[in-house]
Design a protein around this motif. Structure first.
Motif, PDB file in Angstrom:
ATOM      1  N   SER A 166       0.826  -1.205   0.000  1.00 25.81           N
ATOM      2  CA  SER A 166       0.000   0.000   0.000  1.00 25.81           C
ATOM      3  C   SER A 166       0.861   1.257   0.000  1.00 25.81           C
ATOM      4  O   SER A 166       0.565   2.240  -0.686  1.00 25.81           O
ATOM      5  N   GLU A 167       1.932   1.212   0.760  1.00 26.87           N
ATOM      6  CA  GLU A 167       2.840   2.367   0.808  1.00 26.87           C
ATOM      7  C   GLU A 167       3.520   2.586  -0.541  1.00 26.87           C
ATOM      8  O   GLU A 167       3.624   3.717  -1.029  1.00 26.87           O
ATOM      9  N   ASN A 173       1.742   4.279  -3.459  1.00 28.09           N
ATOM     10  CA  ASN A 173       1.652   5.741  -3.400  1.00 28.09           C
ATOM     11  C   ASN A 173       2.942   6.432  -3.820  1.00 28.09           C
ATOM     12  O   ASN A 173       3.027   7.652  -3.787  1.00 28.09           O
ATOM     13  N   TYR A 174       3.948   5.632  -4.215  1.00 23.21           N
ATOM     14  CA  TYR A 174       5.145   6.241  -4.775  1.00 23.21           C
ATOM     15  C   TYR A 174       4.786   6.897  -6.111  1.00 23.21           C
ATOM     16  O   TYR A 174       3.997   6.349  -6.889  1.00 23.21           O
ATOM     17  N   LYS A 175       5.406   8.032  -6.391  1.00 24.70           N
ATOM     18  CA  LYS A 175       5.148   8.702  -7.661  1.00 24.70           C
ATOM     19  C   LYS A 175       6.094   8.182  -8.743  1.00 24.70           C
ATOM     20  O   LYS A 175       7.262   7.911  -8.481  1.00 24.70           O
ATOM     21  N   GLN A 234       2.454  10.914 -11.306  1.00 20.77           N
ATOM     22  CA  GLN A 234       1.282  10.371 -10.629  1.00 20.77           C
ATOM     23  C   GLN A 234       1.706   9.103  -9.879  1.00 20.77           C
ATOM     24  O   GLN A 234       2.764   8.541 -10.136  1.00 20.77           O
ATOM     25  N   THR A 235       0.891   8.644  -8.968  1.00 19.33           N
ATOM     26  CA  THR A 235       1.261   7.468  -8.189  1.00 19.33           C
ATOM     27  C   THR A 235       1.079   6.200  -9.010  1.00 19.33           C
ATOM     28  O   THR A 235       0.398   6.189 -10.043  1.00 19.33           O
ATOM     29  N   LEU A 254      -0.638   3.716  -8.044  1.00 14.78           N
ATOM     30  CA  LEU A 254      -2.048   3.352  -7.939  1.00 14.78           C
ATOM     31  C   LEU A 254      -2.871   4.080  -8.991  1.00 14.78           C
ATOM     32  O   LEU A 254      -3.742   3.478  -9.646  1.00 14.78           O
ATOM     33  N   GLU A 255      -2.590   5.360  -9.205  1.00 11.25           N
ATOM     34  CA  GLU A 255      -3.306   6.119 -10.234  1.00 11.25           C
ATOM     35  C   GLU A 255      -2.989   5.575 -11.617  1.00 11.25           C
ATOM     36  O   GLU A 255      -3.866   5.520 -12.495  1.00 11.25           O
TER      37      GLU A 255
END
Length: 297
Positions: free
Chosen positions: A264-265, A268-270, A282-283, A285-286
């Motif tokens: 999960s962490e 969120n890395y870009k 963008q991350t 996840l995005e």
């Protein structure tokens, strides 16, 4: 001179061990790597290994504890260490025989040094009977390192991917094995080795009794120990992490586990690089949610 040699002899294995420990610690703190999930995996049952099966084929597998066979996880690395079977199977450039000779030269070199140490500690008088191990080690090491240098230099597809540090490493090993062979071939070769090791154990290396090539060989060997954790020679120890955590890890994710929190962490890395299918800055996840792979949003 004696003090410097004695200090190097004591410091080199300590630096090697500490260096390897620090490297493994740093690896343990790195972000999770993408798992390969390529089957078969060696800890599966023998039946499933035959066709690349998984415990996830079983009914209600999520309610059962996965059955693991650790014998397979022991045999597989040993095949890689002592036979280099992946190099033989997948490398198309004919380096397997040279690489195998070099690796066996290294294994036997450490065995020979261990025999010298045991002989010095327990005074067993075994070096003269086992010095054939030294001959095998140095001969195989010379053949392997020289053969790989020639292969990399004269094979175009290898040459374009071979950097200066690769040649340096192979030349370094070539000098190590050559100096060792020249030492053991002397009339009192085994005695020269033993005198050096006994000198380390007794706190005073008898430089005046040793030939120059003997001293050179041990200095190169000690530099080799120091160099291992900070060089590409470290690829051997680090294979443990690669095999167990990346190549063979097929455990399912458990909600709330430490691994899930890390994932999960990391989601969120870009993303800091660009591409037609990537939303830069963008991350992850995005990016994963973006189904319009060729459209920027």
């Amino acid at each position: 001179m004696e003090n410097l040699l004695f200090f190097m002899a004591l410091a080199s294995p300590v630096i090697m061990i500490l260096g390897i420990a620090i490297k493994f610690y740093r690896i343990s703190k790195m972000p999770l790597n993408l798992r390969w999930e390529i089957y078969p995996v060696p800890h599966e049952t023998e039946q499933k290994r035959k066709y690349g099966g998984s415990y996830m084929e079983e009914f209600d597998w999520q309610d059962k504890k996965p059955e693991k066979h650790f014998i397979g996880e022991i045999i597989e690395p040993l095949k890689e260490i002592f036979y280099l079977h992946r190099v033989k199977k997948f490398n198309p450039y004919g380096i397997w025989i040279w690489s195998l000779a070099l690796h066996w030269g290294i294994w036997l070199l450490f065995l020979w040094m261990g025999i010298l140490l045991i002989n010095g500690v327990f005074n067993w008088e075994i070096t003269s009977k086992l010095d054939f191990i030294a001959y095998f080690s140095y001969t195989l090491g010379i053949i392997g390192s020289f053969g790989l240098i020639m292969k990399r230099f004269f094979t175009h597809d290898l040459k374009i991917y071979t950097s200066g540090i690769d040649y340096f490493n192979l030349l370094f090993l070539l000098f190590l094995f050559t100096s060792g062979l020249l030492t053991i071939m002397k009339d009192n070769g085994s005695d020269q080795f033993l005198a050096y090791v006994n000198g380390i154990l007794n706190g005073s290396i008898p430089v005046e009794e040793l030939s120059t090539i003997t001293i050179v060989h041990f200095v190169i060997f000690e530099l080799f120990l120091i160099y291992i954790p900070f060089s590409r020679f470290f690829h051997g120890p680090v294979k443990y992490s690669t095999f167990h955590n990346i190549l063979w890890n097929d455990m399912y994710q458990i909600k709330g586990s430490t691994e899930e929190k890390k994932i999960s962490e990391q989601l969120n890395y870009k993303v800091g690089w660009a591409g037609p299918h990537i939303l830069s800055q963008q991350t992850w996840l995005e990016n994963a949610k973006n189904t319009n792979l060729h459209e920027k949003i």
